[in-house]
Each structure stands twice: as C-alpha cells, then as structure tokens.
Design an enzyme around this catalytic site. Sequence first.
Site, PDB file in Angstrom:
ATOM      1  N   GLU A   7       0.819  -1.211   0.000  1.00  0.00           N
ATOM      2  CA  GLU A   7       0.000   0.000   0.000  1.00  0.00           C
ATOM      3  C   GLU A   7       0.852   1.259   0.000  1.00  0.00           C
ATOM      4  OE1 GLU A   7      -3.001   0.637   3.045  1.00  0.00           O
ATOM      5  OE2 GLU A   7      -3.721   2.357   1.899  1.00  0.00           O
ATOM      6  N   ASP A  57      -0.576  -5.015   3.224  1.00  0.00           N
ATOM      7  CA  ASP A  57      -1.149  -3.837   3.891  1.00  0.00           C
ATOM      8  C   ASP A  57      -0.492  -3.766   5.274  1.00  0.00           C
ATOM      9  OD1 ASP A  57      -2.591  -1.759   4.930  1.00  0.00           O
ATOM     10  OD2 ASP A  57      -4.503  -2.434   4.089  1.00  0.00           O
ATOM     11  N   ILE A 105      -0.768  -1.621   7.766  1.00  0.00           N
ATOM     12  CA  ILE A 105      -1.804  -1.451   8.804  1.00  0.00           C
ATOM     13  C   ILE A 105      -3.138  -1.353   8.068  1.00  0.00           C
ATOM     14  CG2 ILE A 105      -2.748  -0.119  10.722  1.00  0.00           C
ATOM     15  CD1 ILE A 105      -0.092   1.127  11.247  1.00  0.00           C
ATOM     16  N   ASP A 106      -3.992  -2.321   8.268  1.00  0.00           N
ATOM     17  CA  ASP A 106      -5.346  -2.178   7.746  1.00  0.00           C
ATOM     18  C   ASP A 106      -6.197  -1.709   8.917  1.00  0.00           C
ATOM     19  OD1 ASP A 106      -7.300  -2.468   5.582  1.00  0.00           O
ATOM     20  OD2 ASP A 106      -8.216  -3.907   6.952  1.00  0.00           O
ATOM     21  N   THR A 152      -6.107   2.016   9.487  1.00  0.00           N
ATOM     22  CA  THR A 152      -5.238   3.117   9.925  1.00  0.00           C
ATOM     23  C   THR A 152      -6.002   4.188  10.705  1.00  0.00           C
ATOM     24  OG1 THR A 152      -3.624   2.755   8.199  1.00  0.00           O
ATOM     25  CG2 THR A 152      -3.703   4.963   9.091  1.00  0.00           C
ATOM     26  N   ASP A 160      -6.171  -4.709   0.755  1.00  0.00           N
ATOM     27  CA  ASP A 160      -7.226  -4.849   1.762  1.00  0.00           C
ATOM     28  C   ASP A 160      -7.790  -6.275   1.760  1.00  0.00           C
ATOM     29  OD1 ASP A 160      -7.322  -2.005   2.331  1.00  0.00           O
ATOM     30  OD2 ASP A 160      -8.489  -1.729   0.497  1.00  0.00           O
TER      31      ASP A 160
HETATM   32  C1  IPD Z   1      -9.227   0.786   4.860  1.00  0.00           C
HETATM   33  C2  IPD Z   1      -9.975  -0.176   5.751  1.00  0.00           C
HETATM   34  C3  IPD Z   1     -11.437   0.188   5.813  1.00  0.00           C
HETATM   35  C4  IPD Z   1     -12.064   0.245   4.439  1.00  0.00           C
HETATM   36  C5  IPD Z   1     -11.288   1.177   3.527  1.00  0.00           C
HETATM   37  C6  IPD Z   1      -9.808   0.773   3.474  1.00  0.00           C
HETATM   38  P1  IPD Z   1      -6.663   1.336   5.461  1.00  0.00           P
HETATM   39  O1  IPD Z   1      -7.857   0.435   4.764  1.00  0.00           O
HETATM   40  O2  IPD Z   1      -9.845  -1.493   5.307  1.00  0.00           O
HETATM   41  O3  IPD Z   1     -12.174  -0.748   6.564  1.00  0.00           O
HETATM   42  O4  IPD Z   1     -13.379   0.707   4.573  1.00  0.00           O
HETATM   43  O5  IPD Z   1     -11.842   1.116   2.231  1.00  0.00           O
HETATM   44  O6  IPD Z   1      -9.099   1.679   2.671  1.00  0.00           O
HETATM   45  O7  IPD Z   1      -6.655   2.642   4.762  1.00  0.00           O
HETATM   46  O8  IPD Z   1      -6.999   1.448   6.891  1.00  0.00           O
HETATM   47  O9  IPD Z   1      -5.476   0.489   5.177  1.00  0.00           O
HETATM   48 CA    CA Z   2      -6.315  -1.293   3.976  1.00  0.00          CA
HETATM   49 CA    CA Z   3      -3.286   0.439   5.174  1.00  0.00          CA
END
Ligand code: IPD
Ligand code: CA
Ligand code: CA
Length: 259
Positions: A64, A80, A82-83, A85, A208
């Site tokens: 990412e 990813d 940190i999913d 963030t 994701d």
């Molecule tokens: C997000 C998370 C979130 C989702 C967003 C993603 P990130 O990833 O997975 O649940 O609704 O579409 O972008 O930005 O925290 O890595």
């Molecule tokens: Ca993510």
């Molecule tokens: Ca992320």
Amino acid sequence: MLKTTLTEAVRAGAAEILRFFNRDFIISNKEGVNNLVTEADHASEKAILDVIRKNYPDHHFLTEETGEIIADSQYKWIIDPIDGTVNFAHGIPLNCVSIGIEHNGEMVMGAVYNPHMNEFFFAEKGKGATLNDKSIKVSNETQAIRACLVTGFPYTYINMPNGPLEIFDRFVRKGVPVRRLGSAAIDLCWVACGRFDGFYEHKLEPWDSAAGYLIVEEAGGKVTDHQGNKFSVYQHKVLATNGKIHDEMVAVINNQKEL
Ligand code: IPD
Ligand code: CA
Ligand code: CA
C-alpha cells in the site's frame, strides 16, 4: 519456508503497530481528508519488507505505501502494513497487518494479525483456515434477514446509484444488524470464523482483500463481486459470505429482492 517467512513478516509489522499505538506519531494525509498514513504504517511496511526480502529478494511486491516493486517472479506478496489506519490513529484496537501471497496469479497463502486481540488468522490454498492455529469455519445462517453483517465505507464518497448508503439503508430498514469495524481485512476474517455472516464493500484495494479473501474461502465461505461473479483482488467490489446467504445478498445488493 514461505509460511515461516509470512508469519515472521506479519509479526514484525505488528510489533511496529504496538510500538506506536497510543503514542505520539506523525500523521499525514493521502487523497481525501480522512485517508491517513502514519509513521507506524511506514515503519510496519519497512519491517515487513526487511523480513521477506532477506529470504526472497527476487520476489515481486505490491504494497500500500511503497506501491509496486516489480520483479520477474512467480510470487507476488500483497501487503497492507496497517489495515484500519483510522482506527489506529484514534487508539481503536481494531487494526491489523494483512499479507497475501500470489503464485502465478493465484492467491496461495494469507495471514492477518490483529496484535491488540492477539488474533492470528492464516490460510493456505486447499488446506483450510485457522485462527491461532485452530481450524475455523464460516457460520451456518441461511437467511439474510437473520444475518449479522459488516460493511465499510470509502474515504471519498462514491456518488453512484446503488452506492454504499443505498445498500446500507436497505438492510438497516429491515432491522438487520450491519456493523462497521473499520478494517476490511478484519471484517473478512470475522466472516471466516463465523462472527459475521456476510461482508460487502464498494471500493477495496488488493492489499485490503488479498489475505482475507483466501481466509474466507478456505473457511468454507464464498467471495465474489457484487454481481456474484468470480472475485479478483484487482477489482474493487467485494461480497464475502458464509455461502448460504450469498445469492440472497446478491439479490438485495442489486435491489432485485426485498428482504
Ligand atoms: C481501509 C480499511 C477500511 C475500508 C477502507 C480501506 P486502510 O484500509 O480497510 O475498513 O473501509 O476502504 O481503505 O486505509 O486502513 O489500510
Ligand atoms: Ca487497507
Ligand atoms: Ca493500510
């Protein structure tokens, strides 16, 4: 070897998450005011890449924060760091590291680790899915009206017919509980272990969904796009269910059936 490296990489990223969690860290914005990236995202990604490249310097990477590190390899690691963030930045302990491994275009292994709950989800193609080394299965719910669902909303609102709020509205008006955790990878894993019966979202990226997609399928669930077609991590719309409510979910999502 692949599994050991994957586990080590996920844990190295998670150690960075814990090192920064609820402490001071630098936050910057990506596209959209709430699309954040923190110092911890970069630190986690670096720790992950350091572990993997030590063992597999010639593999291809899609991450990412760094983007694509192209190599002529049959293996692609989709990362990813940190999913969740936004959760992380607000001190909400629902965030994780998510890494999927593709071999010749097919997802073969994936891991998602939420260090705050010490929950390590893992799947290998054809070998099932586990949570902390114990086998997991999707739920047995057969009716969407009785389901517990989860969804997510993009940072930049998608103004389209049948967008995120229209679909949300359809379920919520019928009294269906639809949660919103803020981490798509965790959402998928919680479908895999039966806490949720279904998850849908409109605008996910490969990092994701890569790991969670395999974890749901290996736990006996089904993952497609919103039309019920074969899922690819390179398209944005995802529907993941226990399989039993899948067709009904497709019908409600496309407004072809009332709940
Ligand atoms: C997000 C998370 C979130 C989702 C967003 C993603 P990130 O990833 O997975 O649940 O609704 O579409 O972008 O930005 O925290 O890595
Ligand atoms: Ca993510
Ligand atoms: Ca992320």
